[in-house]
Design a protein around this motif. Structure first.
Motif, short mmCIF file in Angstrom:
data_model
loop_
_atom_site.label_atom_id
_atom_site.label_comp_id
_atom_site.label_asym_id
_atom_site.label_seq_id
_atom_site.Cartn_x
_atom_site.Cartn_y
_atom_site.Cartn_z
N LEU A 1 -85.05 138.56 30.01
CA LEU A 1 -84.37 139.78 29.57
C LEU A 1 -83.98 139.68 28.09
N LEU A 2 -83.40 138.58 27.71
CA LEU A 2 -83.04 138.38 26.31
C LEU A 2 -84.27 138.41 25.41
N LEU A 3 -85.31 137.73 25.81
CA LEU A 3 -86.51 137.66 24.98
C LEU A 3 -87.18 139.02 24.80
N ILE A 4 -87.26 139.82 25.87
CA ILE A 4 -87.93 141.11 25.69
C ILE A 4 -87.13 142.04 24.79
N HIS A 5 -85.85 141.76 24.63
CA HIS A 5 -85.04 142.57 23.72
C HIS A 5 -84.98 141.97 22.31
#
Length: 167
Positions: A147-151
């Motif tokens: 989730l953090l990476l895709i943002h």
């Protein structure tokens, strides 16, 4: 592309989990029954009032878990397709939104459901045999990292339109 691959990896995982729970219903049904019944915990009188002994309620909870997993899998599969389908721009925004929904669904299930409710409310941490906290923590953490990476990862279209970027 990285966001699509990571989303697809989580989508594959949760799809296999849901498929396994549907096709081998009994294995994890027993897990849910034992956790909710609290029959392998320390039997502390102050906690045992929380136990759910009704197999109908236990099975209802298990079916709800499978339905949630299946829905999360479908959302994440759709998000994965969005990452790779069509020109960038709106596609990236939609893929990121769908991925966010699917990943948050997993974080709710494994964080609030298994770690919070199962682990603490039903004292799953006390059971040597029916303790799924390690697996739940692993899925919660991996989902959170994705989730953090895709943002945080820039989209290909943002990289191409950034005036400061060099070709």
């Amino acid at each position: 592309m990285t966001s699509g691959v990571l989303t697809g990896t989580i989508a594959l995982y949760v799809t296999l989990v849901a498929f396994g729970n549907i096709t081998d219903f009994d294995s994890n049904q027993q897990f849910v029954r034992h956790v909710l019944a609290m029959d392998t915990t320390f039997k502390d009188e102050d906690l045992m009032w929380r136990a759910i002994d009704s197999t109908a309620l236990q099975d209802t909870a298990y079916v709800a878990i499978i339905a949630w997993e299946t829905l999360a899998a479908l959302v994440l599969l759709a998000a994965t397709a969005m990452w790779f389908a069509g020109p960038p721009g709106d596609r990236v925004r939609r893929a990121r939104q769908a991925g966010t929904v699917g990943l948050l669904m997993l974080m709710l299930l494994f964080g609030a459901g298994f770690i919070g409710i199962g682990g603490e409310w039903f004292a799953m941490w006390q059971s040597e045999k029916w303790n799924g906290l390690e697996a739940a923590t692993r899925v919660f953490m991996i989902s959170g990292i994705v989730l953090l990476l895709i943002h945080l990862l820039p989209s290909a279209s943002a990289e191409r339109t950034d005036p400061g970027s060099e070709d």
